[in-house]
Every structure is written in C-alpha cells, then in structure tokens.
Design a protein around this motif. Structure first.
Motif, PDB file in Angstrom:
ATOM      1  N   UNK A  89     -11.689  -9.171  -1.616  1.00 19.61           N
ATOM      2  CA  UNK A  89     -11.186  -9.403  -0.260  1.00 19.61           C
ATOM      3  C   UNK A  89     -11.254  -8.069   0.493  1.00 19.61           C
ATOM      4  N   UNK A  90     -12.031  -8.057   1.548  1.00 25.45           N
ATOM      5  CA  UNK A  90     -12.271  -6.819   2.294  1.00 25.45           C
ATOM      6  C   UNK A  90     -11.335  -6.710   3.489  1.00 25.45           C
ATOM      7  N   UNK A  91     -11.198  -5.498   3.961  1.00 23.17           N
ATOM      8  CA  UNK A  91     -10.375  -5.211   5.141  1.00 23.17           C
ATOM      9  C   UNK A  91     -11.018  -5.855   6.376  1.00 23.17           C
ATOM     10  N   UNK A  92     -10.163  -6.541   7.166  1.00 21.66           N
ATOM     11  CA  UNK A  92     -10.668  -7.249   8.342  1.00 21.66           C
ATOM     12  C   UNK A  92     -11.230  -6.288   9.382  1.00 21.66           C
ATOM     13  N   UNK A  93     -10.671  -5.070   9.455  1.00 19.11           N
ATOM     14  CA  UNK A  93     -11.038  -4.140  10.529  1.00 19.11           C
ATOM     15  C   UNK A  93     -12.136  -3.151  10.130  1.00 19.11           C
ATOM     16  N   UNK A 102      -5.689  -4.046   0.611  1.00 22.66           N
ATOM     17  CA  UNK A 102      -4.567  -3.873  -0.305  1.00 22.66           C
ATOM     18  C   UNK A 102      -3.406  -4.781   0.077  1.00 22.66           C
ATOM     19  N   UNK A 103      -3.338  -5.195   1.379  1.00 14.48           N
ATOM     20  CA  UNK A 103      -2.292  -6.100   1.834  1.00 14.48           C
ATOM     21  C   UNK A 103      -2.868  -7.003   2.915  1.00 14.48           C
ATOM     22  N   UNK A 104      -2.173  -8.137   3.113  1.00 15.14           N
ATOM     23  CA  UNK A 104      -2.557  -9.053   4.188  1.00 15.14           C
ATOM     24  C   UNK A 104      -1.336  -9.311   5.055  1.00 15.14           C
ATOM     25  N   UNK A 105      -1.535  -9.375   6.382  1.00 18.36           N
ATOM     26  CA  UNK A 105      -0.460  -9.646   7.325  1.00 18.36           C
ATOM     27  C   UNK A 105      -0.505 -11.109   7.713  1.00 18.36           C
ATOM     28  N   UNK A 106       0.620 -11.803   7.480  1.00 17.67           N
ATOM     29  CA  UNK A 106       0.661 -13.228   7.761  1.00 17.67           C
ATOM     30  C   UNK A 106       0.661 -13.496   9.266  1.00 17.67           C
ATOM     31  N   UNK A 107       1.316 -12.601  10.051  1.00 22.46           N
ATOM     32  CA  UNK A 107       1.364 -12.817  11.486  1.00 22.46           C
ATOM     33  C   UNK A 107      -0.002 -12.594  12.116  1.00 22.46           C
ATOM     34  N   UNK A 108      -0.652 -11.519  11.720  1.00 20.20           N
ATOM     35  CA  UNK A 108      -1.974 -11.209  12.274  1.00 20.20           C
ATOM     36  C   UNK A 108      -3.100 -12.012  11.628  1.00 20.20           C
ATOM     37  N   UNK A 113      -6.859  -2.479   4.674  1.00 17.95           N
ATOM     38  CA  UNK A 113      -7.066  -1.451   3.659  1.00 17.95           C
ATOM     39  C   UNK A 113      -5.946  -0.426   3.779  1.00 17.95           C
ATOM     40  N   UNK A 114      -5.954   0.597   2.934  1.00 18.95           N
ATOM     41  CA  UNK A 114      -4.902   1.616   2.988  1.00 18.95           C
ATOM     42  C   UNK A 114      -4.851   2.298   4.352  1.00 18.95           C
ATOM     43  N   UNK A 117      -3.497  -0.052   7.031  1.00 19.18           N
ATOM     44  CA  UNK A 117      -2.122  -0.434   6.733  1.00 19.18           C
ATOM     45  C   UNK A 117      -1.136   0.615   7.259  1.00 19.18           C
ATOM     46  N   UNK A 118      -1.559   1.882   7.212  1.00 19.36           N
ATOM     47  CA  UNK A 118      -0.678   2.957   7.662  1.00 19.36           C
ATOM     48  C   UNK A 118      -0.392   2.864   9.170  1.00 19.36           C
ATOM     49  N   UNK A 119      -1.333   2.353   9.960  1.00 18.19           N
ATOM     50  CA  UNK A 119      -1.146   2.263  11.410  1.00 18.19           C
ATOM     51  C   UNK A 119      -0.701   0.866  11.843  1.00 18.19           C
TER      52      UNK A 119
END
Length: 528
Positions: A89-93, A102-108, A113-114, A117-119
C-alpha cells in the motif's frame, strides 16, 4: 523488493502460504503453520515413529515440542493488513515514486508515508489507522460517517447518526473496541473448546492407530502360526503316506514270497499226481487181475488224509494282506485332520468365573488355572458357587459355532475337564460334571494309572488305551451336537466324541482334587 523479500520470509515452507497460527520447534528453532507441522509429525508417527524437522532434517526419537510464536503471528497479521493481492500500500501523495504507507486517515481516505504523516492534521476527527485500501468500509454507507458503534441487536457496526436518528435509534450499542473485546472473549472460549476437541481427536487418532498396529501385528503372528501349522500338517501327511506305502509294500513282498513257495510245492504235488495218474492208467489197462491187486504203489491212493494234505497246502500257504494294520495307520490321518487342520485361532480366551469356584479351589490372577488346596478359601457365597465340590465354570458360554480350548493337567491328583449347562446343580452328588444330564467330561489322573474315562449322566466309558500326554483338547460343534476330546500328542489322537442335542449355552468346566488344571487357550475353527 524489500517488502517482497519480507513476504517470502513470512511464508510456511510446507504449504508455501503465509503462516497461520505459527509455532516454533523448540529443538531446532524452525517455524511452521501448526496444522502443517502436526500433519507431517502424524505421518512420521504412523510410518516410522522417527521424527525429523522438514526444514533441517534433524531427527528426533521423541515427538518434538511445539511453542506458539506470538511475535511471528503478529508480524504476519500486520504484513497482510498492509498488502492486498501481494501489493504494497503506497502513500497517496507520493505520486512521483511509490513510497510504502505507514498509516491511513479515515477522514481523508488517504494513506500516508512517514514524511506526509508528520505534516498531516492532528485534529481528533482525522482518525489514523493501519494502512488499508478499504477505507470506505470504515464509513457508514448511508451517512458517510465513521463507524464508531456496534449495535448488539442487529449485530452491525453503525455511525453516530445511525445511533441517534437512524433505524438503530434506541438499540443497545457498544463502542467498537468494547464490542471487539467481547467478541474476542467469546472467540477465545470457542478456541479453547476447539483446542480441547482437537486434542481429544488426536488422542483418539493415536488410539485407533495403536489398535490398528496391534491388530496388524496379531494378524501377522496368526498368519505365521497358521502357516507353521499347515507346514506341520503336510509333514505329517507325507510321513503317514510313506508309512502306509511301506506297509503295503512289505505285505505285498511277504505275500509274494509266500505265494512263490506255495506255487513251488503245488507244482511238485502236481508232478506227483501226474505220475500216479499214469501208473493208475497202466494198471487199468492190464488184463491180469493179480497184478492189479498186488501192486504196492496203489495201497494209499484212496486214503482221505491225502486229500486233506492237499487242501492244507493251499489254505495255509497263502494269506491275505493285513488290511487292519493299514486301516489303523490310516486312522491317524483322520485324527490329524479332525484334531488339527480345521482350527483357526480366535483372539478370545476362556476365563474362569471366580464366583462359581468351590471353597477348596485357588483361582490364579489371570483366571486360567484352578489349583486344589486343603485350606478352605471361604469364598463369598453366591447363587452360582459350587458348594460341595472343588469345581469351577468359565465366565462365557457358547450357544453356537465351533470352539475348542486346551488344558494342561498336573500329574498329581485326579482331574475332570469338560463342559456343562449353566443350570447344573450347585450342590449335592449330582453337581459334579459327568454325573448328571447337564454335563460331559473326561477324567483321569494319578489314581487311575493314566487310564482315562469319559462320563455323562453318570454313565462311564473306559477308554481302551492309556494317555501319555497331560494335555487335552476339548472341541465343541454346537449345531452338530458334538463334544469331542483329543490327546495333544504327536500326532494328535482322538479319544471320544459325545453326541447330543444341546439346549442351553455350554460353559467350560473343571474339577480337580490334589492337583491343578491350567487353561492354555480357547479358539474357534472353520471348515477348510
């Protein structure tokens, strides 16, 4: 590439799929699916009972212990949650080059990716979760809100609007974490029961395999016994054939020599008679009566003793073959066939019923031997116990089929062996086997100088010969109404057969005084 390599490391070397309930072999440290390694070890246990690791082939004498690998299981679960059909699973951006999320946002509804995710927004409505390509499944299909609750009535995950204004309004609900823990608790209980059932099933499998192994060993041993039995029968038949042919040849040779001697004597007699006939013819042709009457060679021509002498030569010189001797030898053939060849061993045994044993009998722990003793045993009184005599019956009775059992009688004392109905009297003079209409027996011993008799209904038949062996076989053919006794010598010898119409189950019965009787076994036989 790194993700693909990690995926290969998380696959079982037996089934080539991702580990399911992974376990570690303590002896060598290799990991396998629990189901896969259990199947391999069960197969090794069935085939050779020597165990080895499928990964390194190290051999073990005992079944290796397995330990659940929780860390590896979590790694597999996390890896699978971040992959779909084997793709990372790749980073959308990160549109220029794919970077693993590394994480997925349910709202967005985006994976991060790391770096991104920081921003990313830290506000509470932006719910972060493990990377997933199925973010839409975490929102209500009606209100497009996050699924936060679990309706216990409808067993479905719902959003806030479903709870407050939707069709689930007023239903009992739980937050997802609590509902998940409750379900996990139930699943753990189910898992424990399934583990227990599986362990019981494994025990049953091992038990059945052990019974099968013992059955195979017993069948193999029985096949060897039967093979040896028929080899011995063929040897006996060959020996018997040679004995009979030698006897026939000996008698034929004896008869031939005797016949030759008689023929020679008769030829001499024939010449003598011819000479006399010629002389008589000459006398009959003479005209001088004085010469005829005074002839010295005709004085004994009419003597009756001469005629009897001729008959003696014919009757005493030649005899017949001794068919009785041949018949007696041939009778051994019937004994071999009837006494040995028809039997096939049955695994069941004849066991003595302690509850029937008289007070002067000791019954062995294996229920095979009855020994007479002067000391009263004070057995517990039962309706089946013989009161006046040292006698005992078998536990089991036979109401059909063909059966036999062998006994070994001590050389001391007096013994009776046979069979009886369960309705036989338990006290009084008529309770001894052979002395009533409900029992049949063979008896003998030290007091009878090895001269045996058979007995039924108090009628005694003395056998014509002594027995040299202290082992006897009792054979029952229930439907044919025959109870036979054999002496277990070489070759086996038929002693006597009772014929009757049996109306009750027949039990083995022993009576002993001053010695002991041991049951060697019980078997059934079939027609060849």
């Amino acid at each position: 590439m790194a993700s693909a390599a990690l995926g290969e490391e998380l696959k079982c070397s037996i089934c080539l799929y991702f580990y399911a309930d992974p376990v570690t072999m303590r002896c060598c440290g290799h990991n396998f699916c629990r189901v896969c390694i259990d199947h391999v070890l069960n197969t090794q246990d069935l085939e050779s009972r020597v165990y080895s690791c499928p990964g390194c082939s190290i051999k073990f004498q005992e079944r290796p212990a397995l330990q659940k690998n929780v860390t590896l299981g979590n790694m597999v679960e996390k890896f699978l949650s971040t992959h779909r059909d084997g793709a990372v699973i790749s980073c959308t951006y990160c549109v220029d080059s794919p970077v693993p999320a590394v994480r997925s946002c349910l709202l967005c509804e985006a994976s991060l990716c790391d770096k991104h995710l920081r921003v990313h927004s830290k506000s509470p409505e932006h719910v972060l979760n493990d990377p997933s390509t199925s973010l839409e499944k975490r929102k209500c299909s009606v209100h497009k809100e996050f699924l936060k609750y679990y309706c216990t009535k409808d067993a479905i995950c719902i959003c806030m609007s479903c709870r407050l204004d939707g069709k689930h309004r007023g239903h009992r609900v739980e937050i997802l974490a609590k509902a998940s823990e409750n379900k996990k608790k139930k699943l753990r209980n189910v898992l424990e029961k399934l583990v227990t059932k599986r362990e019981k099933t494994e025990v049953r499998v091992r038990s059945v395999e052990e019974r099968r192994r013992k059955s195979q060993e017993k069948a193999s041993g029985e096949a060897e016994r039967v093979t040896a039995l028929f080899i011995d029968i063929r040897r006996r038949l060959d020996d018997l054939e040679k004995r009979i042919l030698r006897e026939i040849s000996r008698q034929e040779e004896k008869l031939s020599l005797s016949s030759s001697d008689v023929i020679q004597r008769l030829e001499i007699k024939k010449e003598e008679l011819s000479r006399k006939m010629r002389h008589i013819e000459e006398l009959c042709n003479m005209a001088d009566p004085l010469t005829v009457l005074q002839d010295p060679d005709t004085g004994d021509l009419c003597d009756p003793e001469v005629e009897r002498g001729d008959e003696d030569i014919e009757e005493n010189g030649v005899g017949d073959q001794d068919l009785g001797q041949i018949s007696r030898i041939s009778h051994s053939l019937a004994d071999i066939i009837r006494g040995v060849a028809l039997y096939v061993q049955d695994p069941a045994d004849t066991l003595l019923d302690v509850n029937t044993a008289g007070n002067n009998l000791l019954i062995s722990d294996d229920l095979k031997t009855a020994t007479w003793t002067e000391t009263c045993q004070n057995h517990r009184q039962t309706a089946k116990r013989f009161l006046n005599y040292h006698q005992v019956m078998s536990r089991r009775g036979y109401i059909s089929g063909r059966h036999y059992w062998d006994v070994e009688m001590s050389k001391l004392g007096v013994c009776r062996v046979g069979m009886c109905y369960p309705s036989i009297d338990r006290e009084g003079d008529k309770s001894v086997i052979g002395d009533n209409t409900k029992s049949w027996c063979l008896f003998g011993g030290q007091g009878y100088d090895n001269q045996c008799s058979v007995k039924h209904n108090n009628n005694q038949i003395r056998l014509p010969h002594q027995i040299s062996s202290n082992r006897v076989r009792i054979c029952l053919d229930y439907e044919a109404g025959q109870l036979s006794f054999y002496e277990l010598c070489d070759p086996i010898r038929h002693l006597h057969t009772f014929t009757a119409t049996f109306t009750e189950p027949l039990h083995a019965a022993l009576w002993v005084c001053g010695g002991s009787i041991k049951i060697l076994g019980r078997s059934s036989y079939e027609e060849p």
